[in-house]
Design a protein around this motif. Structure first.
Motif, PDB file in Angstrom:
ATOM      1  N   VAL A  18      40.498  63.616  23.701  1.00  0.00           N
ATOM      2  CA  VAL A  18      39.423  64.168  22.876  1.00  0.00           C
ATOM      3  C   VAL A  18      39.975  64.307  21.462  1.00  0.00           C
ATOM      4  O   VAL A  18      41.125  63.949  21.200  1.00  0.00           O
ATOM      5  CB  VAL A  18      38.942  65.538  23.420  1.00  0.00           C
ATOM      6  CG1 VAL A  18      38.322  65.393  24.805  1.00  0.00           C
ATOM      7  CG2 VAL A  18      40.088  66.560  23.445  1.00  0.00           C
ATOM      8  N   SER A  19      39.141  64.854  20.568  1.00  0.00           N
ATOM      9  CA  SER A  19      39.565  64.957  19.162  1.00  0.00           C
ATOM     10  C   SER A  19      39.815  66.377  18.702  1.00  0.00           C
ATOM     11  O   SER A  19      40.630  66.608  17.803  1.00  0.00           O
ATOM     12  CB  SER A  19      38.510  64.307  18.253  1.00  0.00           C
ATOM     13  OG  SER A  19      38.350  62.932  18.571  1.00  0.00           O
ATOM     14  N   THR A  20      39.115  67.336  19.264  1.00  0.00           N
ATOM     15  CA  THR A  20      39.191  68.708  18.766  1.00  0.00           C
ATOM     16  C   THR A  20      39.343  69.697  19.920  1.00  0.00           C
ATOM     17  O   THR A  20      39.140  69.357  21.091  1.00  0.00           O
ATOM     18  CB  THR A  20      37.921  69.075  17.971  1.00  0.00           C
ATOM     19  OG1 THR A  20      36.805  69.084  18.874  1.00  0.00           O
ATOM     20  CG2 THR A  20      37.674  68.080  16.847  1.00  0.00           C
ATOM     21  N   ASP A  22      37.320  72.201  20.485  1.00  0.00           N
ATOM     22  CA  ASP A  22      35.998  72.403  21.081  1.00  0.00           C
ATOM     23  C   ASP A  22      35.691  71.299  22.094  1.00  0.00           C
ATOM     24  O   ASP A  22      35.133  71.574  23.169  1.00  0.00           O
ATOM     25  CB  ASP A  22      34.922  72.425  19.997  1.00  0.00           C
ATOM     26  CG  ASP A  22      34.964  73.696  19.157  1.00  0.00           C
ATOM     27  OD1 ASP A  22      35.569  74.692  19.622  1.00  0.00           O
ATOM     28  OD2 ASP A  22      34.418  73.685  18.042  1.00  0.00           O
ATOM     29  N   GLU A  23      36.049  70.065  21.768  1.00  0.00           N
ATOM     30  CA  GLU A  23      35.835  68.968  22.712  1.00  0.00           C
ATOM     31  C   GLU A  23      36.718  69.140  23.940  1.00  0.00           C
ATOM     32  O   GLU A  23      36.307  68.816  25.063  1.00  0.00           O
ATOM     33  CB  GLU A  23      36.122  67.626  22.038  1.00  0.00           C
ATOM     34  CG  GLU A  23      35.100  67.218  20.998  1.00  0.00           C
ATOM     35  CD  GLU A  23      35.435  65.879  20.355  1.00  0.00           C
ATOM     36  OE1 GLU A  23      36.394  65.214  20.818  1.00  0.00           O
ATOM     37  OE2 GLU A  23      34.746  65.494  19.394  1.00  0.00           O
ATOM     38  N   TRP A  27      35.641  69.385  27.823  1.00  0.00           N
ATOM     39  CA  TRP A  27      36.312  68.495  28.794  1.00  0.00           C
ATOM     40  C   TRP A  27      36.830  69.313  29.971  1.00  0.00           C
ATOM     41  O   TRP A  27      36.661  68.933  31.129  1.00  0.00           O
ATOM     42  CB  TRP A  27      37.439  67.763  28.079  1.00  0.00           C
ATOM     43  CG  TRP A  27      38.097  66.658  28.848  1.00  0.00           C
ATOM     44  CD1 TRP A  27      37.784  65.332  28.807  1.00  0.00           C
ATOM     45  CD2 TRP A  27      39.221  66.774  29.742  1.00  0.00           C
ATOM     46  NE1 TRP A  27      38.634  64.618  29.628  1.00  0.00           N
ATOM     47  CE2 TRP A  27      39.518  65.475  30.211  1.00  0.00           C
ATOM     48  CE3 TRP A  27      39.991  67.847  30.187  1.00  0.00           C
ATOM     49  CZ2 TRP A  27      40.565  65.227  31.102  1.00  0.00           C
ATOM     50  CZ3 TRP A  27      41.020  67.609  31.080  1.00  0.00           C
ATOM     51  CH2 TRP A  27      41.304  66.304  31.528  1.00  0.00           C
TER      52      TRP A  27
END
Length: 465
Positions: A18-20, A22-23, A27
């Motif tokens: 993921v990137s962040t 929050d993501e 997940w």
């Protein structure tokens, strides 16, 4: 050869990265993850770190470890820090920040568990130079400044062996599904791989759930010796994949009461295990810099080869990092023992595989499978870079048996470390702080080995000298 998966197993394939934060939280919720392994690769490529509940990770994703984690030897000891850092510095905290692109499941865990690889920083925000991921990033930054992007594809050899709980006893091949161990070499045999179908089914399932891209699986020339080839890609991503793949293979083997070993030479009568690294360089438009518009070899390609020829002896301490590694580097062992290059010539340390111009590449056949993938890729790319920027010229390609010239590489870890320390261009590229740390750790490991009396010494010296 890839075993077929059952439909049930395919339904459990998970996404990766993921990137962040929050993501990552989304997940975790989607996969019902309860714990997370926060890991960092040390100088040996061992996963160090902490395991924590997901709720704690989401509250504070950065974690602390002492700087000494990058000075720990393979035996768990610590070297004399003189010449690297002082004792106070070695025990100060560093901050580990997750690289969310590496977030993946831990498919062998009993409870829903994730893993993420971390990068290391000092309190003032400086990257920790001793960290293997940072060493590779440092080399890649030099390529990026030139508008060059390296592409690599590692090939990892390993042995499956019977469980061995007493290190005084030699290793033995494991029993497969036929109820019998291999008694002869079965290079490229499909049926010999099928002996361990259940193990490789699990390995493939675990790999897919972590987003690890296996290209091929073959039986190598040794008894129960296998090779995994990974798809080509960005060097840092591929180093991460090798790091994770080693864990995956070991875990899958343990579930079947078998050991998987990446020792360079685990059995005296069998070939050693390598980690061959295929390398090419493209520009920002994706064009292979090793081929010109007419499809011919370029000066950069020749410089890349010449750089590796020139600096291979100095980077041997990284490509062959343990005393056992040098048991593989011997004449008539099947391993390349020279700095020669040739077209599709596997007796050379550097091989140019058959390809079209767009895929022209160089295979470094020297690294052993026990090498840290981050450091091995960094070192071989550093050698190629030095050759490219200096416009070095390679020797003539060899189309005969290159091994007849004898061993052209260091034959011991102590000799390799002397060459490593003395090579200023290499130290400048890899970083003097890292090089000092690496040298101290390897010197300490060598001294530990020298305190061990081997069966050979007891057999031939005890009553004869």
């Amino acid at each position: 050869m890839k075993p077929k998966h059952s439909k049930a197993k395919r339904e459990h394939t998970l996404d990766r990265g993921v990137s962040t934060l929050d993501e990552a939280a989304a997940w975790f919720a989607r996969q019902s993850i309860e714990e997370i392994e926060c890991v960092v690769p040390d100088l040996a490529g061992v996963a160090r770190g902490k395991i924590m509940p997901v709720r704690k990770f989401l509250g504070a994703p950065s974690m602390n470890l002492p700087l000494a984690v990058f000075y720990q030897t393979i035996t768990g000891d610590f070297p004399e820090f003189e010449g690297a850092v002082n004792a106070v510095q070695s025990d100060t905290d560093i901050f580990l920040t997750p690289d969310f692109a590496t977030l993946a499941a831990v498919p062998w865990a009993q409870d829903p568990t994730a893993q993420v690889i971390h990068d290391a920083f000092h309190p003032d925000g400086r990257p920790v130079e001793e960290a293997p991921r940072q060493v590779l990033r440092r080399v890649l930054a030099l390529y990026s400044e030139k508008g060059w992007n390296p592409i690599v594809a590692p090939e990892i050899e390993f042995y499956l062996v019977d469980r061995n709980t007493d290190p005084d006893y030699p290793l033995k091949p494991p029993v497969g599904r036929s109820g019998r161990p291999e008694t002869g070499r079965q290079g490229y045999s499909i049926s010999a791989v099928n002996e361990f179908d259940a193990l490789f089914e699990d390995m493939y399932e675990y790999s897919e759930r972590q987003g690890l891209e296996i290209d091929t699986l073959i039986h190598e020339s040794g008894v129960a010796q296998m090779e995994i080839n990974l798809r080509h890609g960005h060097p840092l991503e591929l180093a991460d994949q090798v790091f994770m793949m080693k864990r995956t293979i070991r875990e899958a083997a343990l579930e079947h009461e078998i050991y998987a070993t990446f020792m360079a030479k685990p059995m005296a009568s069998e070939p050693g295990s390598a980690m061959h690294i295929h390398q090419s360089i493209v520009d920002r438009k994706g064009r292979n810099l090793f081929s010109d518009d007419e499809g011919q070899e370029t000066a950069l390609f020749h410089g890349f080869i010449a750089g590796q020829q020139t600096y291979l002896p100095a980077i041997m301490a990284i490509l062959a990092p343990y005393v056992n590694s040098y048991r593989r580097i011997a004449r008539d062992s099947g391993a390349p023992v020279n700095t020669q290059w040739g077209y599709d010539n596997r007796t050379c340390g550097l091989r140019v595989p058959p390809s079209d111009p767009a895929n022209r590449r160089l295979e470094n056949r020297i690294p052993s499978s026990d090498a840290n993938p981050y450091l091995a890729i960094a070192a071989t790319l550093a050698a190629g870079y030095l050759g490219m920027i200096a416009g070095l010229k390679p020797s003539e390609p060899v189309n005969t048996d290159a091994s007849v010239a004898g061993v052209q590489l260091p034959r011991s870890l102590s000799e390799s470390l002397r060459l490593f320390e003395a090579c200023k261009p290499l130290v400048d590229i890899l970083g003097p702080t890292f090089c000092a740390a690496y040298d101290r750790v390897k010197q300490a490991e060598y001294e530990t080995f020298m305190r061990t009396i081997s069966p050979w010494e007891r057999e031939f010296l005890l009553l004869n000298v």
